[in-house]
Design an enzyme around this catalytic site. Structure first.
Site, PDB file in Angstrom:
ATOM      1  N   ASP A  13     -42.957 -13.916 -50.494  1.00 56.45           N
ATOM      2  CA  ASP A  13     -43.872 -12.998 -49.815  1.00 56.45           C
ATOM      3  C   ASP A  13     -43.455 -11.562 -50.089  1.00 56.45           C
ATOM      4  OD1 ASP A  13     -45.937 -12.346 -47.677  1.00 56.45           O
ATOM      5  OD2 ASP A  13     -44.144 -11.443 -46.813  1.00 56.45           O
ATOM      6  N   TYR A  72     -43.655  -2.857 -49.218  1.00 58.94           N
ATOM      7  CA  TYR A  72     -42.244  -3.252 -49.213  1.00 58.94           C
ATOM      8  C   TYR A  72     -41.448  -2.472 -50.256  1.00 58.94           C
ATOM      9  CZ  TYR A  72     -43.662  -7.329 -46.405  1.00 58.94           C
ATOM     10  OH  TYR A  72     -44.166  -8.160 -45.432  1.00 58.94           O
ATOM     11  N   HIS A  79     -53.124  -6.531 -45.070  1.00 57.12           N
ATOM     12  CA  HIS A  79     -51.987  -6.076 -44.277  1.00 57.12           C
ATOM     13  C   HIS A  79     -52.520  -5.207 -43.145  1.00 57.12           C
ATOM     14  CE1 HIS A  79     -47.431  -5.271 -45.181  1.00 57.12           C
ATOM     15  NE2 HIS A  79     -47.627  -5.817 -43.998  1.00 57.12           N
ATOM     16  N   SER A  89     -53.410 -11.016 -42.645  1.00 57.68           N
ATOM     17  CA  SER A  89     -52.170 -10.928 -41.886  1.00 57.68           C
ATOM     18  C   SER A  89     -52.418  -9.964 -40.742  1.00 57.68           C
ATOM     19  CB  SER A  89     -51.020 -10.424 -42.771  1.00 57.68           C
ATOM     20  OG  SER A  89     -49.823 -10.310 -42.018  1.00 57.68           O
TER      21      SER A  89
END
Length: 266
Positions: free
Chosen positions: A63, A68, A132, A165
């Protein structure tokens, strides 16, 4: 004890995933993260060893996300020559720059973000692409552009499946009802309000990825109880769960997590 014989379907997507996935935020970002202790981002040799260990333990699900840090870019380099052995889940909507997150769910940004992720990951297709969310789940879904764009990218073959998500049960449930292949939900010993999303997924052939299964390292119970075993028992006690995503850069923790899940499911 490994997870190789325990792969399970991600809903009706046609994708088979290990019940434990490796979250890779710590490969690219150590600012603005909600872990109990500070950490150093591993170098390439350490990251490569971590991924090799994950593969030996039977983990095939990774993931990542544009938010990130440089996680996607690092994975693209580290996974050269072994791309077909991994299921990669990435995201769209959140950018993290200068220590601050910003969000964009427009059609144009969604397309640009996916194209950039494809380039960074050195792949022709992303297996799972998740929205997201910034927490305004219903507003994101009601404006319609991001999921419609992801459905188009799926039809074009650039992503294999897409999902949401979210931060709320209402948002994740609506996303599944609107045609998302899967949802990433928070489900752990302290937070179980998304149980109805798991119920819906089980009934309608949707995939469920669980985030924060260990409460981002904060999982705790009364004295004498093992939080790892109890956490995974809760998560995998529901038939709707496809996999739990747990982020770690500690090889010992990775092994403990994989062995705990394998012991529970065998």
């Amino acid at each position: 004890m490994s997870l190789h014989s325990l792969y399970r379907p991600l809903g009706n997507s046609g994708i088979m995933v290990s019940p434990l996935g490796l979250g890779t935020v710590k490969l690219g970002r150590n600012q603005g993260v909600k872990y109990p202790a500070a950490f150093r981002i591993p170098d390439d040799n350490e990251a490569r060893a971590l991924l090799d260990n994950a593969r030996m333990l039977g983990i095939n699900l990774l993931d990542t996300a544009p938010a990130y840090g440089n996680s996607e870019e690092r994975l693209g380099k580290l996974l050269r020559g072994q791309r077909e052995q991994w299921v990669i889940a990435s995201k769209v909507g959140e950018e993290f720059e200068g220590g601050v997150s910003r969000f964009d769910f427009s059609a144009a940004h969604t397309r640009r973000s996916v194209e950039r992720s494809l380039q960074k990951l050195h792949t022709d297709v992303i297996d799972v692409l998740l929205v997201h969310s910034d927490g305004n789940d219903l507003a994101i879904l009601e404006q319609g552009e991001v999921c419609t764009t992801l459905a188009a990218l799926k039809a074009e073959g650039k992503i294999h499946s897409f999902g949401f998500s979210g931060k709320t049960a209402e948002g994740n449930l609506l996303a599944l009802q609107q045609g998302a292949d899967c949802a990433m939900v928070t489900y752990n010993l302290a937070q179980q309000d998304e149980h109805r999303v798991l119920d819906y997924a089980a009934l309608h052939g949707k995939g469920i990825l669980v985030k924060k299964a260990l409460a981002s390292g904060h999982a705790c119970l009364a004295e004498g109880q093992d939080p790892l075993t109890a956490s995974f028992a809760l998560v995998f006690g529901h038939i709707g769960v496809s996999a739990a995503i747990v982020g770690t850069i500690n090889p010992a923790h990775l092994k403990q997590n994989a062995e705990a899940v394998a012991a529970l499911l065998k």
